[in-house]
Design a protein around this motif. Structure first.
Motif, PDB file in Angstrom:
ATOM      1  N   GLY A 201      99.636  34.373  56.246  1.00 56.64           N
ATOM      2  CA  GLY A 201     101.095  34.366  56.389  1.00 56.64           C
ATOM      3  C   GLY A 201     101.516  33.704  57.695  1.00 56.64           C
ATOM      4  N   GLY A 202     100.817  34.042  58.786  1.00 56.34           N
ATOM      5  CA  GLY A 202     101.164  33.465  60.081  1.00 56.34           C
ATOM      6  C   GLY A 202     100.970  31.956  60.099  1.00 56.34           C
ATOM      7  N   ALA A 203      99.847  31.496  59.537  1.00 55.34           N
ATOM      8  CA  ALA A 203      99.583  30.054  59.515  1.00 55.34           C
ATOM      9  C   ALA A 203     100.623  29.337  58.654  1.00 55.34           C
TER      10      ALA A 203
ATOM     11  N   GLY B 212      93.082  33.044  57.646  1.00 52.99           N
ATOM     12  CA  GLY B 212      92.876  34.266  56.877  1.00 52.99           C
ATOM     13  C   GLY B 212      91.614  34.997  57.315  1.00 52.99           C
ATOM     14  N   LEU B 213      90.508  34.232  57.436  1.00 55.45           N
ATOM     15  CA  LEU B 213      89.244  34.836  57.880  1.00 55.45           C
ATOM     16  C   LEU B 213      89.387  35.435  59.275  1.00 55.45           C
ATOM     17  N   LEU B 214      89.993  34.653  60.176  1.00 56.70           N
ATOM     18  CA  LEU B 214      90.150  35.127  61.553  1.00 56.70           C
ATOM     19  C   LEU B 214      91.045  36.355  61.601  1.00 56.70           C
ATOM     20  N   GLY B 215      92.089  36.361  60.755  1.00 56.28           N
ATOM     21  CA  GLY B 215      92.992  37.507  60.721  1.00 56.28           C
ATOM     22  C   GLY B 215      92.243  38.778  60.361  1.00 56.28           C
TER      23      GLY B 215
ATOM     24  N   LEU C 243     100.381  35.027  64.507  1.00 56.08           N
ATOM     25  CA  LEU C 243     100.581  33.987  65.518  1.00 56.08           C
ATOM     26  C   LEU C 243      99.270  33.642  66.216  1.00 56.08           C
ATOM     27  N   MET C 244      98.574  34.689  66.593  1.00 53.82           N
ATOM     28  CA  MET C 244      97.360  34.503  67.366  1.00 53.82           C
ATOM     29  C   MET C 244      96.302  33.754  66.551  1.00 53.82           C
ATOM     30  N   VAL C 245      96.036  34.230  65.325  1.00 52.08           N
ATOM     31  CA  VAL C 245      94.939  33.622  64.578  1.00 52.08           C
ATOM     32  C   VAL C 245      95.305  32.227  64.081  1.00 52.08           C
ATOM     33  N   ALA C 246      96.595  31.959  63.871  1.00 50.86           N
ATOM     34  CA  ALA C 246      96.972  30.606  63.469  1.00 50.86           C
ATOM     35  C   ALA C 246      96.622  29.614  64.578  1.00 50.86           C
TER      36      ALA C 246
ATOM     37  N   GLY D  28      97.528  40.519  71.678  1.00 44.02           N
ATOM     38  CA  GLY D  28      98.270  39.350  71.223  1.00 44.02           C
ATOM     39  C   GLY D  28      99.365  38.906  72.174  1.00 44.02           C
ATOM     40  N   ALA D  29     100.036  39.862  72.805  1.00 43.37           N
ATOM     41  CA  ALA D  29     101.142  39.488  73.678  1.00 43.37           C
ATOM     42  C   ALA D  29     100.671  38.652  74.873  1.00 43.37           C
ATOM     43  N   PRO D  30      99.590  39.049  75.556  1.00 44.06           N
ATOM     44  CA  PRO D  30      99.091  38.173  76.629  1.00 44.06           C
ATOM     45  C   PRO D  30      98.637  36.808  76.105  1.00 44.06           C
ATOM     46  N   PHE D  31      98.060  36.789  74.929  1.00 44.33           N
ATOM     47  CA  PHE D  31      97.653  35.531  74.305  1.00 44.33           C
ATOM     48  C   PHE D  31      98.865  34.606  74.139  1.00 44.33           C
ATOM     49  N   PHE D  32      99.918  35.203  73.619  1.00 45.47           N
ATOM     50  CA  PHE D  32     101.171  34.486  73.419  1.00 45.47           C
ATOM     51  C   PHE D  32     101.734  33.996  74.751  1.00 45.47           C
TER      52      PHE D  32
END
Lengths: 353, 352
Positions: free
Chosen positions: B94-96, B303-306, B281-284, B336-340
């Motif tokens: 979904g994110g991608a 999808g796999l990473l998610g 967001l992160m895995v995309a 995820g927030a620091p990643f973002f």
């Protein structure tokens, strides 16, 4: 665009010693009208309650006269709440005006910049972890102070994280959103692990409320806000040229990085004070400057008018929350219900233009 | 925009890139399998891989200890692991997709208001009908998520701002705060929904049985099929609407199918787990880093990473605050927030 610029350049200026500003009768007029309207709603709000008091009697009491009974009900019981609304509204309005001006984005507000989220996380931590009711007995000054520190800390964190050879409005907002998310995650976790009675209390605080304010809470917020407003007023004269861009401002002798940092600090503190007094009341800081800007027909949010609109909005919303709805809700619910659609309206209009 | 660059055909490197992508996906599948085994083994009662295997196997054994292991593995660990796997795939894909369709590198299903829509629907039906079983309100959560997602997406795609990353984030924020206030209003007037909300709101893959997971899997399967159908068109859409139209893509149809897929995936995952922001967001971004911009590779990778990230976050949450647990949604947000923020800081996104 050029038309207004030419017109602006011939608008008469006023010079009083080192201070100079442009005399805009319309802005002053609007600000005074807003102040009058705020005072009126303030008095109406005080008059409404289980023991209704007529408007004329309220005004008489507020300005110093009035009967014994009225004085007790108004000054001891209702004044703290109304005054809290006033102070919090002004603080949020001015804070929003500053952040929107600095980010050069109408959608930047302390809510989005993570300040309210940080204050909320700290407050929920106190309510839920350090023995719930014990913390409440300690007095809300402790809670308010801690929330203020949390808001300030988060604001500074966002500022430093967004700093990269200067502050860019876009980056500031995005970093703010991500820091808010961390604070929300922490808050959520605290709520999950807490006792259900504490959760209800924390939840009520989290949505923003003016219930059960004492003179103690109001006093702190009032003095902090007043002090900050003095600083903002002094620095604001240096701020105007920043709208012309950093280079022009530098050419006009403004040390823009410092001015911006001081003002942003004031904005963060104002928002923190507001949150510590009433919880994170959403959207007032976003809506008030935009409304003031339209009323005053200014290209940027006018500070004084924004503060007035903020107070008007908050006291009005509190009045609605107390009287017009079937169940008594915290004021924050009402401002969110007004503010959410307003944000979307701004967004859609900005996109359609 | 220009942040999502289109890969130019490189005649000589193609087979090499293809080989790398295949090797990469096989590696990810292996990592995923390991994560699943660990997820089955780790928890309040740690199990060895052999015990996990015996717990899963159907071989009869009169031993009392095996019955206990079987109970833990089958009724607690397996549903939890399956849900993390399915929801992770859904949120990753979904994110991608959402980043592709909005051409917006900070798009995330969580930022779309999907979470708040689902929360609101949950408290509303609990307060109105007194539902207590997740199986009853999962449908309403799904409905709320879908409605909020479509509203935010619609608002953000009106007019000129459609290409601006900030627009979507702010439309999501506006709807989120509005719905959050309504949610609070309901929750404060009804203690049962307040209690249900605070658990659901953290975003967790634990404590849900197969009666909830089965319908969720059905929705997600439909969403995945739609997603796969639309991938070639998505590649062309990223060349720009005009080019895509010239190459014979039905833009309206392809967008509609894409949004339907995103809503199904994010809505179903949110309905089952509660709000999990930043995962998509992160895995995309990770997937784009690994595969390059070809969505036919990027989306399956995401999808796999998610699934891997959600499983790992759930496992970490189980280990971090023992004997308690940190919900997977909280761990994902803390990661995820620091990643973002790092992406923002490195200047990956520019205002349009």
């Amino acid at each position: 665009m050029t038309g207004t610029e030419v017109k602006a350049s011939v608008t008469p200026g006023v010079r009083l010693g080192p201070v100079s500003f442009v005399w805009r009768p319309w802005v002053v007029c609007v600000t005074l009208l807003l102040a009058a309207a705020t005072f009126l709603v303030f008095c109406v709000s005080i008059g409404v309650g289980d023991f209704p008091i007529g408007l004329s009697r309220v005004i008489a009491t507020v300005v110093g006269g009035g009967e014994q009974v009225d004085r007790f009900v108004i000054m001891d019981l209702r004044m703290p709440r109304a005054l809290a609304g006033l102070v919090v509204g002004v603080a949020l309005g001015v804070s929003g005006a500053i952040t929107q001006s600095i980010a050069r984005n109408p959608l930047a507000s302390p809510d989005i910049l993570g300040i309210t989220g940080g204050a909320g996380a700290v407050a929920v931590f106190l309510v839920t972890v350090s023995g719930g009711t014990a913390a409440a007995v300690e007095g809300s000054v402790g809670l308010s102070g801690a929330a203020l520190a949390g808001g300030l800390g988060t604001g500074l964190l966002v500022y430093f994280l967004a700093w990269r050879r200067g502050i860019d409005g876009f980056r500031l907002i995005l970093i703010g959103i991500s820091v808010s998310a961390v604070m929300e995650a922490i808050t959520t976790w605290l709520l999950v692990t807490a006792d259900i009675r504490d959760v209800a209390r924390a939840q009520a605080w989290l949505v923003g409320s003016l219930d059960n304010r004492s003179w103690n809470d109001v006093g702190v917020a009032l003095w902090c806000t007043a002090a900050l407003m003095v600083v903002v007023t002094v620095v604001a004269f240096q701020f105007k040229p920043l709208h012309l861009g950093d280079d022009v401002a530098a050419g006009l002798g403004v040390r823009y990085t410092r001015v911006r940092a001081v003002l942003l600090l004031c904005a963060v503190l104002l928002a923190g004070v507001a949150v510590s007094a009433a919880g994170p009341v959403p959207f007032v800081a976003l809506v008030a400057p935009q409304v003031a800007m339209r009323l005053a027909k200014c290209p940027t949010p006018p500070m004084a008018a924004s503060g007035m609109v903020g107070a008007l909005l908050l006291i009005g919303a509190d009045l609605v929350a107390r009287t017009a709805l079937p169940i008594t809700l915290p004021v924050g619910v009402v401002t969110a219900v007004i503010g959410g659609p307003f944000l979307i309206h701004l967004l859609v209009r900005a996109n359609l233009r | 925009m220009g942040t999502i660059a289109v890969e130019r055909p490189v005649p000589r490197g193609v087979s090499e890139a293809r080989r790398r992508r295949v090797v990469g996906s096989v590696t990810l599948v292996l990592v995923l399998l390991v994560a699943m085994v660990v997820s089955l083994a780790v928890g309040a009662r740690a199990l060895t891989p052999a015990e996990v295997w015996r717990g899963l196997s159907a071989a009869p054994d009169p031993d009392q200890r095996l019955t206990e292991i079987r109970l833990i593995v089958r009724t607690v660990r397996v549903p939890r692991t399956v849900l993390a796997l399915v929801a992770g795939v859904a949120l990753g894909v979904g994110g991608a997709l959402i980043q592709g369709y909005t051409r917006n590198p900070i798009a995330d299903t969580g930022l779309l208001g999907v979470n708040s829509g689902a929360s609101f629907a949950v408290v509303l039906v609990i307060a109105l009908f007194g539902f207590a079983d997740p199986f009853q309100y999962v449908w309403f959560a799904f409905l709320g998520a879908a409605v909020a997602g479509v509203v935010v997406f619609g608002l953000a795609s009106i007019g000129r701002g459609a290409g601006n990353p900030l627009t979507l984030a702010l439309a999501g924020q506006g709807v989120t705060v509005f719905l959050a206030a309504m949610t609070t209003a309901v929750a404060l007037s009804d203690k049962a929904s307040l209690n249900a909300l605070r658990f659901w709101n953290a975003g967790s893959v634990a404590g849900v049985g197969f009666d909830v997971i089965r319908p969720v899997i059905a929705f997600i399967a439909v969403g995945l099929v739609l997603a796969l159908i639309t991938l070639p068109a998505l590649n062309l859409l990223n060349l720009g609407d005009d080019v895509a139209r010239g190459l014979g893509v039905n833009i309206v149809l392809s967008r509609t199918v894409g949004i339907a897929a995103i809503t199904l995936l994010a809505g179903a995952a949110t309905a089952a787990c509660g709000p999990i922001a930043f995962l998509g967001l992160m895995v995309a971004h990770m997937a784009r880093y690994l595969t390059g911009p070809d969505y036919r590779w990027l989306v399956p990778y995401a999808g796999l990473l998610g699934a891997i990230v959600l499983l790992v976050c759930d496992i970490v949450g189980r280990l971090l605050v023992r004997p308690g647990e940190l919900d997977a949604g909280v761990v994902v947000a803390l990661l995820g927030a620091p990643f973002f923020a790092a992406l923002v800081w490195r200047g990956k996104f520019k205002s349009a």
